[in-house]
Scaffold this active site. Structure first.
Site, mmCIF file in Angstrom:
data_model
loop_
_atom_site.group_PDB
_atom_site.id
_atom_site.type_symbol
_atom_site.label_atom_id
_atom_site.label_comp_id
_atom_site.label_asym_id
_atom_site.label_seq_id
_atom_site.Cartn_x
_atom_site.Cartn_y
_atom_site.Cartn_z
ATOM 1 N N TYR A 1 -13.048 8.643 -12.324
ATOM 2 C CA TYR A 1 -12.725 7.506 -11.531
ATOM 3 C C TYR A 1 -13.404 6.096 -11.864
ATOM 4 O O TYR A 1 -12.759 5.013 -12.259
ATOM 5 C CB TYR A 1 -13.098 7.705 -10.011
ATOM 6 C CG TYR A 1 -13.492 6.626 -9.316
ATOM 7 C CD1 TYR A 1 -14.804 6.127 -9.013
ATOM 8 C CD2 TYR A 1 -12.552 5.903 -8.875
ATOM 9 C CE1 TYR A 1 -15.155 4.919 -8.377
ATOM 10 C CE2 TYR A 1 -12.618 4.631 -8.342
ATOM 11 C CZ TYR A 1 -14.012 4.192 -8.182
ATOM 12 O OH TYR A 1 -14.252 2.846 -7.467
ATOM 13 N N ASP B 1 0.835 -1.082 0.014
ATOM 14 C CA ASP B 1 -0.010 -0.083 -0.025
ATOM 15 C C ASP B 1 1.003 1.270 0.163
ATOM 16 O O ASP B 1 1.804 1.226 0.756
ATOM 17 C CB ASP B 1 -0.844 0.010 1.371
ATOM 18 C CG ASP B 1 -2.187 0.750 1.311
ATOM 19 O OD1 ASP B 1 -3.270 0.549 1.232
ATOM 20 O OD2 ASP B 1 -1.938 2.021 0.982
ATOM 21 N N LYS C 1 -11.807 2.516 -13.605
ATOM 22 C CA LYS C 1 -12.212 1.165 -13.514
ATOM 23 C C LYS C 1 -12.771 0.412 -14.720
ATOM 24 O O LYS C 1 -12.248 -0.670 -14.972
ATOM 25 C CB LYS C 1 -13.506 1.143 -12.383
ATOM 26 C CG LYS C 1 -13.055 1.586 -10.877
ATOM 27 C CD LYS C 1 -12.101 0.583 -10.381
ATOM 28 C CE LYS C 1 -11.732 0.835 -8.973
ATOM 29 N NZ LYS C 1 -10.889 -0.146 -8.430
ATOM 30 N N SER D 1 -16.159 -1.843 -9.930
ATOM 31 C CA SER D 1 -16.963 -1.048 -9.274
ATOM 32 C C SER D 1 -18.332 -1.110 -10.034
ATOM 33 O O SER D 1 -18.245 -1.005 -11.054
ATOM 34 C CB SER D 1 -16.457 0.314 -8.875
ATOM 35 O OG SER D 1 -17.558 1.276 -8.582
ATOM 36 N N ALA D 2 -19.665 -1.141 -9.512
ATOM 37 C CA ALA D 2 -20.652 -0.786 -10.060
ATOM 38 C C ALA D 2 -20.772 0.390 -10.914
ATOM 39 O O ALA D 2 -21.623 0.525 -11.951
ATOM 40 C CB ALA D 2 -21.821 -0.891 -9.120
ATOM 41 N N THR D 3 -19.732 1.261 -10.861
ATOM 42 C CA THR D 3 -19.868 2.470 -11.446
ATOM 43 C C THR D 3 -19.469 2.272 -13.070
ATOM 44 O O THR D 3 -19.879 3.172 -14.007
ATOM 45 C CB THR D 3 -18.844 3.528 -10.901
ATOM 46 O OG1 THR D 3 -19.153 4.916 -11.563
ATOM 47 C CG2 THR D 3 -17.519 2.988 -11.100
HETATM 48 C C1 WQD Z 1 -24.884 7.597 -2.215
HETATM 49 C C2 WQD Z 1 -26.304 8.473 -2.246
HETATM 50 C C3 WQD Z 1 -26.117 10.635 -3.226
HETATM 51 C C4 WQD Z 1 -23.345 12.144 -0.041
HETATM 52 C C5 WQD Z 1 -19.749 6.136 -5.039
HETATM 53 C C6 WQD Z 1 -18.933 5.988 -6.275
HETATM 54 C C7 WQD Z 1 -18.799 4.399 -6.281
HETATM 55 C C8 WQD Z 1 -18.217 3.845 -4.996
HETATM 56 C C9 WQD Z 1 -18.961 4.256 -4.031
HETATM 57 C C10 WQD Z 1 -16.032 4.027 -5.046
HETATM 58 C C11 WQD Z 1 -26.450 9.076 -3.698
HETATM 59 C C12 WQD Z 1 -26.314 10.819 -1.827
HETATM 60 C C13 WQD Z 1 -24.081 11.244 -0.818
HETATM 61 C C14 WQD Z 1 -23.866 13.269 0.866
HETATM 62 C C15 WQD Z 1 -26.019 12.513 -0.282
HETATM 63 N N1 WQD Z 1 -16.961 4.445 -4.850
HETATM 64 N N2 WQD Z 1 -25.487 11.576 -0.864
HETATM 65 N N3 WQD Z 1 -25.273 13.367 0.472
HETATM 66 O O1 WQD Z 1 -22.322 7.941 -5.240
HETATM 67 O O2 WQD Z 1 -23.513 5.894 -5.048
HETATM 68 O O3 WQD Z 1 -21.045 5.893 -5.119
HETATM 69 O O4 WQD Z 1 -19.212 5.689 -3.862
HETATM 70 O O5 WQD Z 1 -15.394 3.009 -4.999
HETATM 71 O O6 WQD Z 1 -18.059 4.218 -7.492
HETATM 72 O O7 WQD Z 1 -19.574 6.182 -7.311
HETATM 73 O O8 WQD Z 1 -22.136 6.737 -3.175
HETATM 74 O O9 WQD Z 1 -22.482 7.388 -0.624
HETATM 75 O O10 WQD Z 1 -21.510 9.063 -2.528
HETATM 76 O O11 WQD Z 1 -23.731 8.484 -2.436
HETATM 77 O O12 WQD Z 1 -27.167 12.830 -0.392
HETATM 78 O O13 WQD Z 1 -23.322 14.136 1.372
HETATM 79 O O14 WQD Z 1 -26.038 9.553 -1.216
HETATM 80 O O15 WQD Z 1 -26.398 11.797 -3.961
HETATM 81 O O16 WQD Z 1 -27.614 9.230 -3.917
HETATM 82 P P1 WQD Z 1 -22.253 6.626 -4.723
HETATM 83 P P2 WQD Z 1 -22.386 8.050 -2.211
#
Ligand code: WQD
Length: 353
Positions: free
Chosen positions: A158, A40, A162, A133-135
């Site tokens: 990001y 790491d 992936k 990632s699901a992304t």
């Molecule tokens: C979840 C929901 C936001 C913060 C991301 C990456 C994914 C992985 C996981 C890395 C959404 C909402 C969030 C806040 C909010 N990352 N939210 N207020 O975006 O689904 O996934 O993180 O490996 O690749 O894309 O996760 O937790 O940021 O958001 O309302 O302060 O919460 O809009 O609907 P996300 P998240």
């Protein structure tokens, strides 16, 4: 230098000192089948989490502070250990930062992945489990998401790293059948180990909802901003497939036990999710319900790149890996709060600048 003769098969986990990494190391050590070593660069986590895992298990985890940008340094680790399989978790993963610094993300994540497989090849190590990632699915056209769906159309650099790495690895497998790969597509990892000793320790202001909620609960943040209430979802707020980090860690162990059942040249791909969608407002009210903490929030505009709903079809991991999630929203909230309340400022023990 002499290779350490390992009695058990040795697994190298890149990025192993991070949130998912430490929970995965713990599950592997408690399972006992494999030895684990970690590489790491400590850019997004300190070694404290691994030190705690050593304390919890009474087992040593050889770890190397190495940046995968440095091929010689990777080779140095392969000189010391006979490695059976690599779990590649090391990655810059802050979506927001990737939008501001795309080139930094492409260089770090793509060069790391390419260097790693070059060194693996030069050392005849061909078993690789890639933390994807699901992304990579991009904005869903159909739900729940299944592994056979086409990928691409990611909404941020990001996510594109992936997606690109999956395709680079796929092409490498096509031309060299010695490769034996699996891609694990994480949905939204949350929660902490039940001990409250290890957990998520994000640097700076949390991008993700759950660590942000936990930091409001512990008094480090004032209130949650809910990013958008006009999505096409039951309550208008974003719906995601949250998966407990211990279930996710166990998913890696289940994958490792199947890695040798190589059936074809192409990587085997598995969604690691629960199949259940939960909205932002449901997350906030569940956290309040299970922890007794009040979580003030206010409605804000949408965040750039956010989609309405992401939900996994995780049945393939169930069928082929014998893996299914056991921890629900209650345990996600309780374990997260248990860790956060015991470690208000994460592993640093003080406010992070
Ligand atoms: C979840 C929901 C936001 C913060 C991301 C990456 C994914 C992985 C996981 C890395 C959404 C909402 C969030 C806040 C909010 N990352 N939210 N207020 O975006 O689904 O996934 O993180 O490996 O690749 O894309 O996760 O937790 O940021 O958001 O309302 O302060 O919460 O809009 O609907 P996300 P998240």
């Amino acid at each position: 230098s002499k290779k350490m003769s390992d009695t058990k098969k040795t697994i190298l986990i890149t990025g192993g000192s991070g949130y998912v990494g430490t929970h995965t190391v713990l599950e592997f050590l408690q399972d006992g089948t494999y030895d684990v070593i970690v590489l790491d660069n400590s850019s997004n986590s300190i070694m404290e989490g691994l030190r705690r895992v050593e304390e919890m298990t009474g087992k040593k985890v050889p770890r190397y502070q190495v940046d995968l940008i440095d091929k010689q340094a990777i080779q140095g680790v392969f000189d010391k250990h006979k490695i059976f399989c690599v779990i590649h978790m090391a990655s810059l993963k802050a979506v927001g930062e990737s939008c501001k610094r795309p080139f930094f993300y492409y260089k770090a994540n793509l060069f790391s992945a390419i260097n790693l497989i070059e060194v693996m090849q030069e050392n005849d190590v061909y078993n690789l489990i890639f933390s994807s990632s699901a992304t990579v699915y991009g904005p869903p056209k159909v739900l729940p998401l299944v592994e056979t769906l086409e990928t691409g159309g990611c909404t941020n650099p990001y996510g594109r790293t992936k997606y690109f790495i999956e395709n680079i690895f796929r092409d490498v497998c096509t031309v060299d059948p010695k490769w034996n790969m699996m891609f694990l597509r994480y949905f939204n990892p949350v929660g902490a180990h039940e001990s409250g000793i290890i957990g998520e320790d994000p640097m700076g202001v949390p991008y993700n909802i759950m660590p942000f909620v936990a930091q409001v609960a512990v008094g480090r943040r004032q209130e949650v901003q809910v990013f958008g209430d006009d999505f096409d979802t039951p309550d208008g707020t974003g719906v995601r497939d949250y998966v407990h980090v211990v279930d996710l860690a166990k998913g890696h162990l289940a994958a490792m036990k199947k890695i040798e059942e190589k059936s074809d040249v192409q990587p085997k791909i598995y969604n690691l999710g629960t199949g259940t969608g939960i909205s932002v407002l449901e997350i906030i009210s569940a956290f309040e319900k299970y922890t007794g903490k009040k979580i003030p929030y206010k409605m804000a505009g949408r965040r750039e790149g956010d989609v309405a709903t992401m939900i996994a079809d995780a049945s393939k991991a169930g069928r082929e890996l014998g893996w299914k999630t056991e921890r629900g929203l209650k345990e996600m909230c309780e374990t997260l709060w248990n860790f956060q309340s015991k470690n208000p400022y994460g592993y640093q023990g003080k406010e992070q600048q």
